[in-house]
Structure formats: structure tokens, C-alpha cells
Design a protein around this motif. Structure first.
Motif, PDB file in Angstrom:
ATOM      1  N   ASN A 311    -130.245 -39.174  18.514  1.00 11.44           N
ATOM      2  CA  ASN A 311    -130.512 -39.491  19.913  1.00 11.44           C
ATOM      3  C   ASN A 311    -129.797 -38.485  20.816  1.00 11.44           C
ATOM      4  O   ASN A 311    -129.207 -37.506  20.340  1.00 11.44           O
ATOM      5  CB  ASN A 311    -130.150 -40.953  20.230  1.00 11.44           C
ATOM      6  N   THR A 312    -129.899 -38.721  22.121  1.00 16.11           N
ATOM      7  CA  THR A 312    -129.349 -37.754  23.075  1.00 16.11           C
ATOM      8  C   THR A 312    -127.826 -37.688  22.999  1.00 16.11           C
ATOM      9  O   THR A 312    -127.222 -36.766  23.532  1.00 16.11           O
ATOM     10  CB  THR A 312    -129.764 -38.121  24.516  1.00 16.11           C
ATOM     11  N   ARG A 313    -127.221 -38.659  22.326  1.00 14.98           N
ATOM     12  CA  ARG A 313    -125.775 -38.634  22.105  1.00 14.98           C
ATOM     13  C   ARG A 313    -125.420 -37.903  20.807  1.00 14.98           C
ATOM     14  O   ARG A 313    -124.244 -37.781  20.462  1.00 14.98           O
ATOM     15  CB  ARG A 313    -125.224 -40.062  22.025  1.00 14.98           C
TER      16      ARG A 313
ATOM     17  N   ARG B 102    -122.703 -43.743  29.140  1.00 14.51           N
ATOM     18  CA  ARG B 102    -122.695 -43.401  27.722  1.00 14.51           C
ATOM     19  C   ARG B 102    -124.042 -42.905  27.214  1.00 14.51           C
ATOM     20  O   ARG B 102    -124.223 -42.708  26.011  1.00 14.51           O
ATOM     21  CB  ARG B 102    -122.235 -44.616  26.898  1.00 14.51           C
ATOM     22  N   GLY B 104    -126.693 -39.959  26.580  1.00 13.39           N
ATOM     23  CA  GLY B 104    -126.477 -38.540  26.329  1.00 13.39           C
ATOM     24  C   GLY B 104    -127.050 -37.684  27.446  1.00 13.39           C
ATOM     25  O   GLY B 104    -127.990 -38.081  28.131  1.00 13.39           O
ATOM     26  N   HIS B 106    -129.250 -34.801  28.961  1.00 15.24           N
ATOM     27  CA  HIS B 106    -130.403 -33.933  28.631  1.00 15.24           C
ATOM     28  C   HIS B 106    -130.976 -33.380  29.924  1.00 15.24           C
ATOM     29  O   HIS B 106    -130.735 -33.919  31.008  1.00 15.24           O
ATOM     30  CB  HIS B 106    -131.447 -34.643  27.758  1.00 15.24           C
ATOM     31  N   LEU B 107    -131.723 -32.280  29.817  1.00 18.83           N
ATOM     32  CA  LEU B 107    -132.365 -31.706  30.991  1.00 18.83           C
ATOM     33  C   LEU B 107    -133.330 -32.727  31.578  1.00 18.83           C
ATOM     34  O   LEU B 107    -133.916 -33.526  30.845  1.00 18.83           O
ATOM     35  CB  LEU B 107    -133.126 -30.427  30.604  1.00 18.83           C
ATOM     36  N   PRO B 124    -127.251 -29.816  32.424  1.00 16.36           N
ATOM     37  CA  PRO B 124    -127.729 -31.189  32.234  1.00 16.36           C
ATOM     38  C   PRO B 124    -126.537 -32.139  32.088  1.00 16.36           C
ATOM     39  O   PRO B 124    -125.565 -31.831  31.407  1.00 16.36           O
ATOM     40  CB  PRO B 124    -128.535 -31.110  30.938  1.00 16.36           C
ATOM     41  N   ASN B 129    -130.217 -38.170  32.251  1.00 11.85           N
ATOM     42  CA  ASN B 129    -130.897 -38.888  31.165  1.00 11.85           C
ATOM     43  C   ASN B 129    -131.922 -39.838  31.768  1.00 11.85           C
ATOM     44  O   ASN B 129    -131.627 -40.543  32.746  1.00 11.85           O
ATOM     45  CB  ASN B 129    -129.862 -39.664  30.335  1.00 11.85           C
ATOM     46  N   HIS B 153    -122.154 -49.440  25.426  1.00 14.41           N
ATOM     47  CA  HIS B 153    -123.393 -49.202  24.667  1.00 14.41           C
ATOM     48  C   HIS B 153    -123.320 -49.724  23.238  1.00 14.41           C
ATOM     49  O   HIS B 153    -124.340 -49.845  22.571  1.00 14.41           O
ATOM     50  CB  HIS B 153    -123.697 -47.701  24.630  1.00 14.41           C
ATOM     51  N   ILE B 182    -130.784 -48.167  17.145  1.00 11.88           N
ATOM     52  CA  ILE B 182    -130.125 -47.450  18.239  1.00 11.88           C
ATOM     53  C   ILE B 182    -131.175 -46.622  18.963  1.00 11.88           C
ATOM     54  O   ILE B 182    -131.938 -45.884  18.340  1.00 11.88           O
ATOM     55  CB  ILE B 182    -128.997 -46.542  17.712  1.00 11.88           C
ATOM     56  N   ASP B 183    -131.211 -46.740  20.260  1.00 10.59           N
ATOM     57  CA  ASP B 183    -132.230 -46.078  21.059  1.00 10.59           C
ATOM     58  C   ASP B 183    -131.862 -44.620  21.327  1.00 10.59           C
ATOM     59  O   ASP B 183    -130.746 -44.184  21.030  1.00 10.59           O
ATOM     60  CB  ASP B 183    -132.419 -46.843  22.383  1.00 10.59           C
ATOM     61  N   GLY B 184    -132.809 -43.905  21.895  1.00 13.46           N
ATOM     62  CA  GLY B 184    -132.596 -42.503  22.212  1.00 13.46           C
ATOM     63  C   GLY B 184    -131.430 -42.266  23.161  1.00 13.46           C
ATOM     64  O   GLY B 184    -130.809 -41.204  23.147  1.00 13.46           O
ATOM     65  N   CYS B 185    -131.136 -43.243  23.976  1.00  9.29           N
ATOM     66  CA  CYS B 185    -130.059 -43.100  24.970  1.00  9.29           C
ATOM     67  C   CYS B 185    -128.751 -43.698  24.476  1.00  9.29           C
ATOM     68  O   CYS B 185    -127.730 -43.623  25.162  1.00  9.29           O
ATOM     69  CB  CYS B 185    -130.468 -43.766  26.275  1.00  9.29           C
ATOM     70  N   GLY B 186    -128.755 -44.336  23.283  1.00  7.84           N
ATOM     71  CA  GLY B 186    -127.505 -44.801  22.696  1.00  7.84           C
ATOM     72  C   GLY B 186    -127.270 -46.299  22.703  1.00  7.84           C
ATOM     73  O   GLY B 186    -126.365 -46.771  22.017  1.00  7.84           O
TER      74      GLY B 186
END
Lengths: 331, 331
Positions: A311-313, B102, B104, B106-107, B124, B129, B153, B182-186
Motif C-alpha cells: 500500500n501507499t505506506r 497515517r 501514505g 502519493h502524488l 507528495p 493521499n 490506523h 489492509i487498505d491502500g491507505c493503511g
């Protein structure tokens, strides 16, 4: 139908249907998964075939193009500095102005290259287009043949008719059996049955053992895999690992093709939904089953063979895995 | 199984399989296409449910969050300046430092926002995010409840347990019937059968007609659709055009959910391969068949309903089209 699965925390979150066909130069199918008769656009997977006129018409020889530059003509590149400089070098050697490029401008595929470009006050240009190497080659061809280079991308231009003839040569099809469309970069793209794509690359792989043109294209791609893709790209890493035993090329909308010269084989893979993440995983599985990649090679290529989803983390959240085998590999 | 087709020059180049289910608040299926029993992660489609504690626990009231900021808590946003400023405003009102986010970095999803950021020498950050609105809302919740905001998170944190309870509330499932990942954003993400997702949004849509929490979330999303997505996003344009008749939310890996309060309906759409381009087209088809969007609305939404494919030169090279109907719509 083969499947590539995207898994999150042990649960399959997405499934990609995959078609695979392995053929010999006579067009016999040696292995297949799923329906392999459907008309399929080569897209950028045609580039190795489209580079051949550069040798057969003496363009490489006349302008002194290097093997790295020839590989770049077969590329879907990341827009890194080596790629951009290579394209400019081809154009310079061919005496063609960059403004004649007819591919559309887009930001480099490489995020690092994009960040460097924009932070430096730059703008996306045609030379950053992932197909700009092919376009530079087409302009070099026009220059060498003394064809008007303006709008070489149009379907009736001699450059594009020459490309169509090249597709005929390797597919053994007539013009009216080849469907055409307009590609992402603006030139003509070609569709034939998936198994014919595999056979065309089998013929190309066989020819690479005896004929100068195919031999040099394959040698350039396998000796300069970075120029065919770039940092982290599957084409690049797989060809580096295969160490000359195979050449491979990605095409948009879930296409991968390749050839195994020593086995006289070609193959074509299509993900039905066009998913690139799936076709890259399928490629490594196919090359492993063909014996081109060893278990150790696959381990080195793990981030292409069985990518960890992060993920982005940066945390591991899942994986992508091939869930199919080639049914009847007769090699 | 429904299909969304990607067409180039009249030839179908890619096919996406689509599952659709329309349900009422009792969980009865009113229409379906394909298998709708599979465990499916809500991903970001859970955000409207995850925003409810902000009202039920008095967070919005206490910190004086605006409707636009509440909509942003339900967003997968483009990282445009309005979104970034909105997130910072939520954090400021809640007395929480941005460094506690918390998600991540990203651009921005928006290429224009990315170009502006990088050309200005920026980097970024977590606030870019696409889920930063949800994260800001979670921090505001922790602040209001006097929970330790650090690492909100993590699955065992009270914030995430509160989110799980919210999913239980609308799915009518027990904790052990809800799969998590766990999602893409944590943060934690939730998987239940696709038809249960539809039913959960039917209950939410029905509740929005009588209960203050759901009413305000739906009102915020439909009154401030830009904050839920951004320029050119399907969520934004569809809700703007639907003019309050429906609320919709995209989730990663090919998910769309929505509710039609006046009809007491919820729906869930999943593209098997996770393709976002396909689920957006499917969404408009479903809303048209439910009578939420008129033929005229669909025409206005043409670039979402039946997008023209353009290449890097801006030329029309094909289209994406829905090739399915809802079988038995009983509304």
C-alpha cells in the motif's frame, strides 16, 4: 481459461482471465490456455517486427545506429534520460528534426523521470512518449528511403504500408485478413488471431538464427533490455535474466509476445480485460513452463512472477499470482 | 455475467466481467447480474458508512465541520487544492497535527495538481493521499473521543474497532462474518458478500430519510460532489447530474456502491478484474436502468456512460460501452 489472481489478506479480490498460445513456425499450436482464435491487436508487441525494415532497407547501416538505438526502436520505454537521449540521437543521425515526431506528448511513464522533468520546469514532449523510439525509427526509415517524412503516421503513408507488409510477411496473411486501428501513439496497429501472433513470433525466432535482420533485432533487444523498457520494467528484467534465451515484448491492453530461438517457438499472451499487472505475471509463468526460466530465475524475478502488493505506506497487503498451467507443452 | 467492452476501430479489444446487485433494506435482491455472493472488499466504498460516527458521536457538531468537509471525509479525492485545504481545515478544527496522518504519501491523482505541485518544488505528502479526508475524519473522531490519536490506523485501535462496528450495523453481520484486510491507505478494509454490500447501502439510503446521521452524510455528498472526487471524476459528475436522487461511491478494484433514498434501494457493482474504467461505465448503466438518470442525463454524462477512447494525440480511437442489462428490475 487461465487466471491470474489478485489477493488481499488471503482473499481473492480480483481475477484476470488469460489466454496463452505457444506455436511453432509452421503455425502448429504446441500449447494453449483458453480461446486463442480471437482477433487481437498486437499493439506495441509488433515493434520488433516493425524494426526489421531498419535493417532490411539498410537504415541502421547507413546512419550508423547502435544496437542500443535499435533496441529503443522496439521499446515501450519509461522516458528515462537514456531513452530520451537515444531517441534524439537516432533523429540526429537520420537528419530529422524532432518536431516531425507525430506521437503525442505525455509525461514519462517513470515517476522519477516525471518528477525530475517537472521539478526542472520541463513539460512533457513527444520524445517522452513511450513509443518515441519506434517513431524515431519510422522517421529514419522515411529519411533513408527519401520518402516525405511529414505525417508518416497516417495509414496511407509509405511508412505505414511498409509496416503492414512486415506484418503480412510474418503472419502469412493477406492485407484484407489483417484488421487495423489507430494505436495510442497515433500510428496504425494490427489485429490478427492470437495464435497467428504466436506463430509470427515463432517464425521470427527461427529466422533470427539464420537471417541478418531478425538476428540483429533479437540481439539488440536481448543485449540492451534497458532500452526496451526501463527501470523495473518486466520486459527489461525478464530479458536480462533470460540472458539471450528469449526475447519478449509487452503490448497495451494485456498483450505479451516472445520468441525462443533455440526452441523455434513463439508465444502470445492476452489478458481478456487488458490488465497489464496480470499479463506480466503470466509471462513469467509461461517462460518458466517453457524451461526458459529456471526456478532460480523465477526467484530472482519474484517481483514480476508473484508481485507483493504494497500500500501507499509500503506495507505488504497482498500478492498477484498465476493460477494456471500450460496444458500440453510439447517441447 | 455482465460485460463492459473496450472497442478499438470497431473490434472489441478488451472485455470486463461485471457483477451487479440491487437490494432493498430487508436484503431482498431486486435485480442482479452475475454471481453476487462472492466476498467483496468495500474498499473506499465504505467511506460514507465510516463517516457516520462523525455525526453519531457529535464530532461534526463539536468541531463545526462544514458539509463540504463532511463530504471530503467520504472522498477518494484528486488531491486538488480544495481537497488539500479541506483536509488541513478538518485537522486544524480538531486540533490535530498533520504529522499524525497515517495514510501514505502519493502524488495527487490529478495530473494538473501533480504538475503544479512539482513545478513549485513541492513533494507528495500524506495530505495528497486520495483517502486523506477519511483519515482526517478518523483523527477528528479520536480527538473528540479523547482517544490516543497515534497510530489510529492499526486494527486494534478504537477508531478501527468503531469502523468495524459501523460495518456490522449496516450489514447486520457479526464480527467474525466480516473479512478484513489492509487498505491502500493503511486502515482496515472490510469484505462481505456483494449482495450484502448492496443491502447495507439500501438500509443507509432508507435511514437517510429519517435519521440525522445518514441524512447529513447523504446531503453532504450530494450537495458537495466535487469534494467526494474532483475534476472529471465519475462520482462527482454523476452525483451532480443526479441532483440528490442518488449518492454513489467508488471503491478500488472495480467497486461502485450507491443508494437511492426515494426508492429505498441500494446497489453494489464489482468488476471481476478490478477495472475502474469498466465499473464507471457500469455505474451509469445501472443508474439509468433504475430510472435515476434519464436519457438526457446519460447524454450529459456521455464521457462516463460511453467514453470515447482517445490516443496521446487526442484522436478518437475507440470507445468503452456497457453490454449488459439488469435482468429483473422490480422497482
Amino acid at each position: 481459461m487461465g487466471v491470474v489472481e489478485v489477493v488481499r489478506a488471503g482473499l481473492v479480490e480480483a481475477r484476470h482471465s488469460v489466454q496463452v498460445v505457444v506455436a511453432d513456425s509452421r503455425g502448429s499450436l504446441l500449447a494453449s490456455v483458453g480461446d486463442v482464435d480471437g482477433l487481437t491487436y498486437y499493439r506495441s508487441a509488433a515493434k520488433p517486427l516493425q524494426a526489421l525494415p531498419l535493417l532490411d532497407e539498410g537504415v541502421v547501416q547507413r546512419f550508423g545506429l547502435t544496437d542500443a538505438e535499435l533496441a529503443l526502436c522496439c521499446a515501450s520505454h519509461e522516458g528515462e534520460s537514456e531513452h530520451v537521449e537515444g531517441v534524439r540521437s537516432i533523429l540526429r543521425k537520420a537528419g530529422v528534426d524532432e518536431s516531425l515526431l507525430r506521437c503525442g506528448a505525455h509525461l514519462p511513464f517513470s515517476e522519477q523521470a516525471t518528477r525530475a522533468l517537472l521539478a526542472g520546469g520541463g513539460q512533457p514532449a513527444r520524445v517522452h512518449n513511450n513509443c518515441s523510439g519506434k517513431h524515431a525509427g519510422m522517421l529514419a526509415l522515411a529519411s533513408a528511403m527519401a520518402w516525405d517524412p511529414v505525417d508518416y503516421h497516417l495509414p496511407h503513408h509509405l511508412v505505414q504500408l511498409r509496416m503492414l507488409d512486415e506484418i503480412r510477411r510474418w503472419t502469412l496473411l493477406e492485407r484484407d485478413q489483417i484488421r487495423t486501428g489507430i494505436d495510442g501513439c497515433g500510428v496504425v496497429c494490427f489485429a490478427v488471431p492470437l495464435h497467428v501472433i504466436a506463430a509470427s513470433f515463432a517464425r521470427f525466432a527461427v529466422a533470427a538464427q539464420t537471417d541478418e535482420g531478425p538476428r540483429r533485432v533479437v540481439a539488440a533487444m536481448t543485449a540492451h533490455p534497458f532500452m526496451v523498457g526501463g527501470t523495473g520494467r518486466t520486459c527489461t528484467d525478464v530479458m536480462r535474466q533470460a540472458d539471450g534465451r528469449a526475447f519478449v515484448k509487452l503490448g497495451a491492453e494485456g498483450v505479451y509476445v516472445g520468441g525462443v530461438p533455440e526452441q523455434g517457438l513463439g508465444f502470445a499472451i492476452k489478458v481478456a480485460d487488458g490488465g497489464q499487472r496480470a499479463v506480466e505475471v503470466a509471462l513469467v509463468r509461461v517462460l518458466a513452463e517453457l524451461g526458459v526460466l529456471s526456478g532460480e530465475d523465477v526467484e530472482v524475478l519474484r517481483e514480476h512472477a508473484n508481485p507483493t502488493l504494497r500500500n501507499t505506506r509500503g506495507e505488504e497487503v497482498g500478492e498477484i499470482r498465476a493460477a494456471f498451467d500450460l496444458a500440453d507443452v510439447v517441447v
